[in-house]
Write an enzyme that holds these catalytic residues in place. Structure first.
Site, PDB file in Angstrom:
ATOM      1  N   ARG A 208      44.585  42.697  33.993  1.00 24.72           N
ATOM      2  CA  ARG A 208      44.666  41.736  35.095  1.00 24.72           C
ATOM      3  C   ARG A 208      45.467  42.329  36.246  1.00 24.72           C
ATOM      4  NH1 ARG A 208      45.627  38.531  30.421  1.00 24.72           N
ATOM      5  NH2 ARG A 208      44.086  36.861  30.131  1.00 24.72           N
ATOM      6  N   LYS A 249      50.079  36.139  30.606  1.00 26.99           N
ATOM      7  CA  LYS A 249      49.444  34.832  30.732  1.00 26.99           C
ATOM      8  C   LYS A 249      49.427  34.074  29.415  1.00 26.99           C
ATOM      9  CE  LYS A 249      45.267  32.646  32.585  1.00 26.99           C
ATOM     10  NZ  LYS A 249      43.963  32.892  33.238  1.00 26.99           N
TER      11      LYS A 249
END
Length: 393
Positions: A208, A249
């Site tokens: 990410r 996350k």
């Protein structure tokens, strides 16, 4: 002869200035010993007593005593000021913009006690003509949290926003994946960019963008351990992100990813340009040596996209991750393995959001092993890896 009121009935008097009857009663005392008084007013004695009884019922039932002048804007501003202490500055800025542009502008002048579920339904339906469903859900959530805070602080009796469903909004721009030719063109265009290693790593590992921006050299291993059995490839340890708490996350997003030869080459060159930085230094920084933000990345990425012959308005850095997932999927790698590589907690998001079937094949997945999901694969001849004796993608 006027009869004396019984104890506990409170007082009743005529207010000449207001031209109304005022009924009062003491319902308790503060810790400082100050009386807590409730009042009800009306044009007649009966009306004043009725209003007072209503206030007393609210007090005894533990309901909030409505403040007549408190508006929706007051509730939202109070929440923006005191309710976002655990959020990052970028989140606070985003929420403030959304609240002021879409909620206060439409509902802010309404008194909070008069706000009805119908008002909220009508407002959401109007917004659904112009905004995506995701944005509508966020706006509903922001208003809901603000009114919840106001209710907890005796500004309103109940939260009507919680009674309202979010309608379907406009279809947002779907994420997409690069084709093989586009991916090759992008990698070539990125070679002279300061974002070269960033783009290579994004496309060939699926990390990410918020994970790469937090990556330090201490979490980069460019040599691996070829002497052990089985050998450990060069890798990056995706253990942090730029989120406010520094964590990834999800728990499963904390993972170690093997590096293909092209990534090793790009990172080695990038490190030399930085002058062999200290282990605690960020891998990707601005020209001034400071941490990158999403705007830095987007500006540099758009220059590379334009040089590759693509429309920079159509592509964002996160679509490199989409491309990684789709290309592995098209190469026959199982959806469970791809979910592991991407740090997804399950396969649902991988399947429904990130998987876009593409041909021809850029990547051919091989296996995922080890305690932290080592990713090992081979590259096809289009990857043009300089050292085919290294672990390759």
């Amino acid at each position: 002869m006027t009869t004396r009121r019984a104890r506990g009935e409170g007082g009743l008097h005529w207010d000449e200035a207001r031209q109304r009857w005022i009924a009062t009663i003491t319902v308790g005392y503060t810790p400082a010993g100050k009386r807590i008084v409730r009042k009800g007013s009306g044009k007649t004695k009966t009306e004043a007593r009725a209003k007072l009884r209503e206030k007393i019922r609210d007090y005894e039932d533990g309901l909030a005593l409505v403040q007549d002048g408190h508006t929706v804007a007051d509730a939202l501003n109070d929440w923006l000021t005191y309710g976002l202490s655990n959020q990052s500055e970028s989140t606070k800025s985003n929420y403030t913009t959304l609240v002021r542009s879409h909620i206060i502008s439409d509902l802010g002048a309404r008194k909070l006690r008069d706000l009805s579920a119908t008002d909220v339904d009508r407002w959401l339906m109007g917004k659904s003509q112009h905004l995506s469903t995701r944005t509508l859900r966020l706006l509903h959530s922001l208003l809901n949290r603000a009114v919840n805070r106001a209710m907890a602080r005796d500004k309103v009796k109940r939260n009507v926003v919680a009674l309202c469903a979010v309608p379907t909004g406009r279809t947002g721009r779907p994420s997409k994946s690069l084709t093989l030719d586009h991916a090759k063109a992008l990698l070539i265009a990125a070679e002279v960019s300061s974002l070269h290693a960033y783009i290579v790593l994004s496309l060939l590992t699926g990390a990410r963008t918020e994970e790469l921006r937090a990556l330090t050299w201490a979490h980069v291993d460019l040599t691996g351990k070829p002497q052990i059995d089985p050998p450990a490839p060069p890798s990056i340890q995706v253990w942090r992100s730029v989120r406010i708490d520094g964590d990834t996350k999800t728990k499963k997003s904390r993972r170690t990813l093997a590096l293909p030869a092209r990534c090793v080459t790009a990172l080695t060159t990038h490190r030399k340009r930085q002058g062999e930085p200290a282990a605690d230094r960020l891998v990707f920084t601005s020209a001034a040596g400071t941490a990158l933000d999403r705007h830095n990345v987007l500006r540099a990425f758009r220059l590379v996209v334009a040089k590759a012959g693509l429309d920079p308005r159509d592509w964002t850095p996160r679509e490199l991750r989409h491309s990684f997932v789709s290309l592995l999927s098209d190469s026959g790698v199982s959806i469970e393995q791809i979910a592991d590589l991407c740090g997804h907690s399950g396969t649902t998001v991988t399947e429904s959001v990130y998987r876009h079937q593409l041909r021809p094949v850029l990547l051919r997945g091989r296996r995922v092993t080890g305690s932290r999901h080592w990713a090992m694969a081979r590259c096809v001849d289009q990857c043009e890896c300089s050292n085919r004796d290294r672990w390759q993608l």
